[in-house]
Design a protein around this motif. Sequence first.
Motif, PDB file in Angstrom:
ATOM      1  N   TYR A  38       2.250   4.850   0.989  1.00 29.76           N
ATOM      2  CA  TYR A  38       2.219   5.656   2.201  1.00 29.76           C
ATOM      3  C   TYR A  38       1.935   7.090   1.814  1.00 29.76           C
ATOM      4  O   TYR A  38       2.582   7.653   0.944  1.00 29.76           O
ATOM      5  N   GLU A  39       0.953   7.682   2.458  1.00 34.12           N
ATOM      6  CA  GLU A  39       0.607   9.070   2.196  1.00 34.12           C
ATOM      7  C   GLU A  39       0.759   9.862   3.481  1.00 34.12           C
ATOM      8  O   GLU A  39       0.132   9.539   4.489  1.00 34.12           O
ATOM      9  N   LYS A  70     -13.171  10.203   5.032  1.00 31.28           N
ATOM     10  CA  LYS A  70     -13.719  10.208   3.674  1.00 31.28           C
ATOM     11  C   LYS A  70     -13.940  11.643   3.184  1.00 31.28           C
ATOM     12  O   LYS A  70     -13.660  11.959   2.036  1.00 31.28           O
ATOM     13  N   ARG A 105       0.842  -1.185   0.000  1.00 27.28           N
ATOM     14  CA  ARG A 105       0.000   0.000   0.000  1.00 27.28           C
ATOM     15  C   ARG A 105       0.882   1.242   0.000  1.00 27.28           C
ATOM     16  O   ARG A 105       1.873   1.293   0.710  1.00 27.28           O
ATOM     17  N   LYS A 164     -14.195   7.413  10.347  1.00 27.86           N
ATOM     18  CA  LYS A 164     -14.347   6.907   8.980  1.00 27.86           C
ATOM     19  C   LYS A 164     -14.961   7.953   8.055  1.00 27.86           C
ATOM     20  O   LYS A 164     -14.485   8.174   6.934  1.00 27.86           O
ATOM     21  N   ASN A 218      -6.639   8.426   3.999  1.00 25.45           N
ATOM     22  CA  ASN A 218      -6.717   6.996   4.234  1.00 25.45           C
ATOM     23  C   ASN A 218      -7.243   6.761   5.655  1.00 25.45           C
ATOM     24  O   ASN A 218      -6.815   7.412   6.603  1.00 25.45           O
ATOM     25  N   TYR A 219      -8.172   5.819   5.810  1.00 18.85           N
ATOM     26  CA  TYR A 219      -8.792   5.560   7.115  1.00 18.85           C
ATOM     27  C   TYR A 219      -7.756   5.151   8.156  1.00 18.85           C
ATOM     28  O   TYR A 219      -7.808   5.618   9.300  1.00 18.85           O
ATOM     29  N   LYS A 229     -10.603  13.108   2.378  1.00 14.99           N
ATOM     30  CA  LYS A 229      -9.867  12.275   1.418  1.00 14.99           C
ATOM     31  C   LYS A 229      -8.531  11.814   2.000  1.00 14.99           C
ATOM     32  O   LYS A 229      -7.480  11.966   1.393  1.00 14.99           O
TER      33      LYS A 229
END
Length: 107
Positions: free
Chosen positions: A11-12, A38, A9, A34, A43-44, A41
Amino acid sequence: MKKDSSTKRPYEKVSKIKRQNLVKLVFHQGIKIKHAAKQLKINYAAAKTVISQHRCNVILHNIQYKSNQRCGFQKINNTNRSFGLISKLAGEIVKATSHTIPEQKNV
């Protein structure tokens, strides 16, 4: 066996502004992590990490108790007839008031 790098995945890194907005949405407006993630924007999993870091590093370190109990109480006597109330939300003071109880006249 070596994993292919395409299956990892990405990484941000979450910017400081998005972190602050996430904390405001979750703690001040009561939105679930959650849904806030969203909206922003993010990642959870990163959002959960930001919130848990905020809880550990900011909220728990700013808690100051004058007694062993969360809500302290004390009998009122003639010398000390004032008290203060401090409301905190997400480690920040929302409202602070001080009150004085007037003396009672003996009848």
